[in-house]
Design a protein around this motif. Structure first.
Motif: not given
Ligand SMILES: Nc1ncnc2c1ncn2[C@@H]1O[C@H](COP(=O)(O)OP(=O)(O)OP(=O)(O)O)[C@@H](O)[C@H]1O
Ligand SMILES: O=C(O)[C@H](O)COP(=O)(O)O
Length: 479
Positions: A431-433, A400-402, A278-280, A32-34, A58-60, A369-371, A51-54
């Motif tokens: 990316g992550d896919s 999917f990291e979990f 980030s996907k708009i 998982l990210k920092t 930042l990563r991108s 929370m929905g994961l 933390a995960h989402h912030v």
């Molecule tokens: N329901 C959820 N709740 C929280 N986080 C989630 C959920 N579904 C997916 N994620 C997280 O979203 C992250 C990937 O989001 P991101 O927008 O970075 O996708 P990506 O486009 O595949 O990656 P990249 O930015 O590297 O191209 C993963 O770390 C994943 O854990």
């Protein structure tokens, strides 16, 4: 727009036929990210999720120089394949590749995909008697930083190319010039990390000129860095002609621009990942082209909330509720089948060992929370995908990291692999896919897996990439 509480799937699914594909749980681990702080979430005690989402944000976040697209035609560039032995024999060719591969603490390469992807262009040059001057960045160094040296790549490059790659300690200057002068036809010289000079990212013309002075011909095969207007990706082309596209760059453009602009239909797009913000651009651009849009990942909760559903402590971007509503309206207006998951896997905390249960999208309890997407959603998505001829996927369906919350993402990967086997064009947009597809072990069967993260996202948003724009135009073929 109003939705039925039980099923927030907004448009009819074109055809329902296949059975759902469930996946085995993989044991592959993802880091998982920092942990960081600072975004807004629904619910109070969601710190690890926050933390995960912030961190994801930042990563991108590095700004790019890509511009809105002017049309596919402007991406038609002269290719290294147009250069024959007559053009290449004895010529010094500067090849900008993206060899930005992950290294572990002992400087071992943990994923050599980008090195392997650079091989066809280099082999073409070697076999036609060119002297290859290979350049790349690695990481984001501030000045000369030994841990970002390209030296650890030499053995793998030599092995894959079947030649003994020589390594320079710099990327410009007299020592490099001497090494270039002593290169045999068919030889390969790897320059040191071009980002050891701050002039690289500043696209400094003098630095670009110094790089260009090493060679007779420029080849850009660095798709993953083509969204950066840097000296070695853009500036150098002003001093070196011809400037042509490598095979990898071409293939990425063929799939991420060509196959999507003129898709075999029905064309489905699957967009996931953490945040809708980030996907708009990607969603808006794909809505112009696709027939079916499947949404998953953390962003779905913003859509749910916009529809008046309770989302517990799931990730929500409060300031994007109107945007979510407008994207739904746009899909409807364009006749695109926009499918949101009808059920989700909820957790009592953001952790791999959280308690979890499957609930309908309309029934997310407070404090949960929905994961991940749930089994009904997987079946609905699979059925919708069954009808398609082209599919592009960007972003995971869940955390999917979990392992516990990787089922939806892995199901999509497996479905795409199955479809690929039936002749459907399957494109994994970086990316992550890509990590998910590799985790499931189906990377080899996909039509195309992008080597670019930021670059592929920007192409999918419809932007043109400066590293591509700068190359020579292809000569039009008379018909
Ligand atoms: N329901 C959820 N709740 C929280 N986080 C989630 C959920 N579904 C997916 N994620 C997280 O979203 C992250 C990937 O989001 P991101 O927008 O970075 O996708 P990506 O486009 O595949 O990656 P990249 O930015 O590297 O191209 C993963 O770390 C994943 O854990
Ligand atoms: O890994 C990447 O996405 C590319 O190598 C570009 O790297 P950058 O984001 O540091 O420019």
């Amino acid at each position: 727009m109003a939705s039925t509480a039980a099923s927030p799937a907004f448009c009819a699914i074109p055809k329902i036929s296949s059975t759902a594909t469930r996946t085995a749980t993989s044991t592959t681990r993802f880091r998982l990210k920092t942990p960081l702080r600072g975004l807004g979430f629904a619910g109070a005690a969601a710190d690890p999720l926050l933390a995960h989402h912030v961190a994801t944000k930042l990563r991108s976040s590095k700004s790019s120089s890509a511009k809105p697209v002017r049309g596919v035609a402007s991406m038609a560039k002269k290719s290294v394949g147009d250069l024959t032995a007559a053009d290449l024999k004895g010529k010094k060719v500067f090849v900008r590749a993206d060899l930005n591969v992950p290294l572990d603490d002992n400087q071992n390469i943990t994923d050599d995909t980008r090195i392997r992807a650079a091989v066809p262009t280099i082999k073409h040059l070697i076999s036609n008697g060119a002297k290859v001057i290979l350049s790349s960045h690695l990481g984001r160094p501030k000045g000369v930083t030994p841990k970002f040296s390209l030296a650890p790549l030499v053995p793998r490059l030599s092995q894959l190319l079947g030649v003994s790659v020589v390594k320079a300690d710099d990327c410009i200057g007299p020592e490099v010039e001497k090494l270039v002068a002593s290169l045999a036809d068919g030889g390969v010289l790897l320059l040191e990390n071009v980002r050891f000079y701050k002039e690289e990212e500043k696209n400094d013309p003098d630095f670009a000129k110094n790089l260009a002075s090493l060679a007779d011909i420029y080849v850009n095969d660095a798709f993953g860095t083509a969204h950066r207007a840097h000296a070695s990706t853009e500036g150098v082309t002003k001093f070196l002609k011809p400037s042509v596209a490598g095979f990898l760059l071409q293939k990425e453009l063929d799939y991420l621009v060509g196959a999507i602009s003129n898709p075999k239909r029905p064309f489905a797009a699957i967009v996931g990942g953490s945040k809708v913000s980030s996907k708009i651009g990607v969603i808006e651009s794909l809505l112009e082209k696709c027939d079916i849009l499947l949404l998953g990942g953390g962003m779905i909760f913003t859509f749910y909330k916009a529809q008046g559903l309770s989302v517990g402590s799931s990730l929500v971007e409060e300031d994007k509720l109107d945007l979510a509503t407008s994207l739904i309206a746009k899909a409807k207006a364009r006749g695109v089948s926009l499918l949101l998951p009808s059920d989700v896997v909820v957790a009592d905390k953001f952790a791999p060992d959280a308690d979890s249960k499957i609930v309908p999208a309309s029934g997310i309890p407070d404090g949960w929370m929905g994961l991940d997407i749930g089994p009904d959603s997987i079946k609905t998505f699979n059925d919708a995908l069954e009808t398609t001829k082209t599919v592009i996927w960007n972003g995971p369906m869940g955390v999917f990291e979990f392992d516990k919350f990787a089922v939806g993402t892995e199901a999509v990967a497996k479905k795409l692999a199955e479809l690929s086997g039936k002749g459907v064009t399957t494109i994994i947009g970086g990316g992550d896919s890509v990590a998910a597809v590799e985790k499931v072990g189906v990377a080899d069967v996909m039509s195309h897996i992008s080597t670019g993260g930021g670059a592929s996202l920007e192409l999918l948003e419809g932007k043109e990439l400066p590293g591509v724009l700068a190359l020579d135009e292809a000569v039009p073929v008379a018909v």
